[in-house]
Design an enzyme around this catalytic site. Structure first.
Site, PDB file in Angstrom:
ATOM      1  N   GLY A  47      48.257   9.817  52.794  1.00  0.00           N
ATOM      2  CA  GLY A  47      49.500   9.739  53.453  1.00  0.00           C
ATOM      3  C   GLY A  47      49.717   9.127  53.485  1.00  0.00           C
ATOM      4  O   GLY A  47      48.919   8.143  54.754  1.00  0.00           O
ATOM      5  N   GLN A  52      54.037   1.980  58.365  1.00  0.00           N
ATOM      6  CA  GLN A  52      52.051   1.514  58.348  1.00  0.00           C
ATOM      7  C   GLN A  52      52.046   0.544  57.189  1.00  0.00           C
ATOM      8  O   GLN A  52      50.993  -0.320  57.069  1.00  0.00           O
ATOM      9  CB  GLN A  52      51.906   3.092  57.461  1.00  0.00           C
ATOM     10  CG  GLN A  52      51.179   3.641  58.933  1.00  0.00           C
ATOM     11  CD  GLN A  52      50.015   5.027  58.106  1.00  0.00           C
ATOM     12  OE1 GLN A  52      51.018   5.412  57.670  1.00  0.00           O
ATOM     13  NE2 GLN A  52      48.850   4.862  58.613  1.00  0.00           N
ATOM     14  N   CYS A  98      43.421   8.244  60.278  1.00  0.00           N
ATOM     15  CA  CYS A  98      44.124   7.553  59.971  1.00  0.00           C
ATOM     16  C   CYS A  98      44.001   6.040  59.619  1.00  0.00           C
ATOM     17  O   CYS A  98      43.186   5.609  60.442  1.00  0.00           O
ATOM     18  CB  CYS A  98      45.294   7.568  61.411  1.00  0.00           C
ATOM     19  SG  CYS A  98      47.044   5.958  60.790  1.00  0.00           S
ATOM     20  N   LEU A  99      45.090   5.976  58.426  1.00  0.00           N
ATOM     21  CA  LEU A  99      44.586   4.426  58.035  1.00  0.00           C
ATOM     22  C   LEU A  99      45.014   3.351  59.328  1.00  0.00           C
ATOM     23  O   LEU A  99      44.273   1.744  58.748  1.00  0.00           O
ATOM     24  CB  LEU A  99      45.721   4.338  56.432  1.00  0.00           C
ATOM     25  CG  LEU A  99      45.281   4.871  55.810  1.00  0.00           C
ATOM     26  CD1 LEU A  99      46.175   4.473  54.040  1.00  0.00           C
ATOM     27  CD2 LEU A  99      43.878   5.210  55.055  1.00  0.00           C
ATOM     28  N   HIS A 140      51.332  14.594  60.667  1.00  0.00           N
ATOM     29  CA  HIS A 140      51.218  13.160  60.330  1.00  0.00           C
ATOM     30  C   HIS A 140      51.399  12.140  60.851  1.00  0.00           C
ATOM     31  O   HIS A 140      51.578  11.307  61.476  1.00  0.00           O
ATOM     32  CB  HIS A 140      49.744  13.887  60.817  1.00  0.00           C
ATOM     33  CG  HIS A 140      49.258  12.162  60.440  1.00  0.00           C
ATOM     34  ND1 HIS A 140      47.787  11.923  61.415  1.00  0.00           N
ATOM     35  CD2 HIS A 140      49.005  10.696  59.599  1.00  0.00           C
ATOM     36  CE1 HIS A 140      46.725  10.918  61.266  1.00  0.00           C
ATOM     37  NE2 HIS A 140      48.138   9.848  60.787  1.00  0.00           N
ATOM     38  N   GLU A 141      52.283  12.011  58.958  1.00  0.00           N
ATOM     39  CA  GLU A 141      52.724  11.042  58.489  1.00  0.00           C
ATOM     40  C   GLU A 141      53.875  11.179  59.377  1.00  0.00           C
ATOM     41  O   GLU A 141      54.720  10.080  59.566  1.00  0.00           O
ATOM     42  CB  GLU A 141      53.395  11.755  57.223  1.00  0.00           C
ATOM     43  CG  GLU A 141      51.637  11.513  55.783  1.00  0.00           C
ATOM     44  CD  GLU A 141      50.855   9.983  57.081  1.00  0.00           C
ATOM     45  OE1 GLU A 141      51.543   8.721  56.748  1.00  0.00           O
ATOM     46  OE2 GLU A 141      49.621  10.182  56.961  1.00  0.00           O
ATOM     47  N   HIS A 144      54.350   9.499  62.506  1.00  0.00           N
ATOM     48  CA  HIS A 144      54.577   7.255  62.325  1.00  0.00           C
ATOM     49  C   HIS A 144      55.702   6.825  62.302  1.00  0.00           C
ATOM     50  O   HIS A 144      56.380   6.329  62.607  1.00  0.00           O
ATOM     51  CB  HIS A 144      53.842   7.477  61.101  1.00  0.00           C
ATOM     52  CG  HIS A 144      51.994   7.194  61.081  1.00  0.00           C
ATOM     53  ND1 HIS A 144      52.151   6.003  62.420  1.00  0.00           N
ATOM     54  CD2 HIS A 144      51.833   7.718  60.236  1.00  0.00           C
ATOM     55  CE1 HIS A 144      50.677   6.453  61.538  1.00  0.00           C
ATOM     56  NE2 HIS A 144      50.534   7.249  60.461  1.00  0.00           N
TER      57      HIS A 144
END
Length: 172
Positions: A47, A52, A98-99, A140-141, A144
Site C-alpha cells: 500500500g 508518502q 511501512c515504506l 494503515h494507508e 497516512h
C-alpha cells in the site's frame, strides 16, 4: 511512468492532513496514481498513500496478496477521498511495517473489519467491506491521509524495532 521518492517519518508531509481531490478523473491524478503504482511495485509494499510520495492529497493505493489475506486476493485498488468506519467491536493485533519507516515494524491494534467508501479514477463510487489483512492495509494507508503513522497507534513500544532484530528475538 516514474518511480517516486518515498517520504520518511519525520518529514512534515507525513504529519499533516491531506487535502481532498477535486477532480479524480484529471490527467494529473491518473499520472500520479500510475507513478504511485510503479513506486509501490519497486518498493515491494502492499500500500501507498499520496503523502508518502510528497503529494498531500487524499489518495491511497493498495492490494492484498492471498497468502496474507486468508487465501483471498484483493487486486490493486485506487481509493480517492476515502471514508472508513469499523464494522463491529472486534480488534486484532498484528505487526505492521511501512515504506516510510524502512526496516522497522511493530504490533498495532486495529478493528478487524471495516467498511471503506470513496471513489475511483473514473469518479465511480467504491463501497467495500474488508476483513483481516485487507482491512488492516486500508486502515494503515488511510491513516497516512490524516498524518498518522503506525507507531502513533502502538500501545506497547516493546514490540517496535528493526525487523531484523525482531526476527532474531522471535527465533530464539
Amino acid at each position: 511512468m516514474a518511480i517516486l521518492k518515498i517520504a520518511r517519518m519525520g518529514h512534515p508531509v507525513l504529519r499533516s492532513a491531506a487535502q481532498p481531490v477535486e477532480d479524480p478523473t484529471s490527467p494529473e491524478i491518473r499520472r500520479l496514481v500510475a507513478d504511485m503504482q510503479d513506486t509501490l511495485r519497486d518498493a515491494g509494499g502492499v500500500g501507498l498513500a499520496a503523502p508518502q510520495v510528497y503529494v498531500p492529497l487524499r489518495i491511497v493505493i493498495f492490494f492484498a496478496p492471498p497468502d496474507r489475506n486468508n487465501g483471498v486476493a484483493v487486486p490493486m485498488t485506487t481509493l480517492i477521498n476515502p471514508v472508513i468506519e469499523a464494522i463491529g467491536d472486534d480488534l486484532a493485533d498484528q505487526v505492521e511495517g511501512c515504506l516510510s519507516l524502512p526496516g522497522m515494524a511493530g504490533k498495532v491494534r486495529r478493528p478487524a473489519a471495516v467498511r471503506y467508501r470513496g471513489v475511483d479514477l473514473d469518479n465511480a463510487p467504491v463501497d467495500v467491506q474488508a476483513y483481516g489483512f485487507h482491512a488492516r492495509v486500508v486502515q494503515h494507508e488511510v491513516d497516512h491521509l490524516d498524518g498518522i503513522l503506525y507507531p502513533m497507534r502502538m500501545t506497547d513500544l516493546t514490540t517496535f524495532g528493526f525487523v531484523e532484530e525482531l526476527r532474531k528475538a522471535a527465533a530464539s
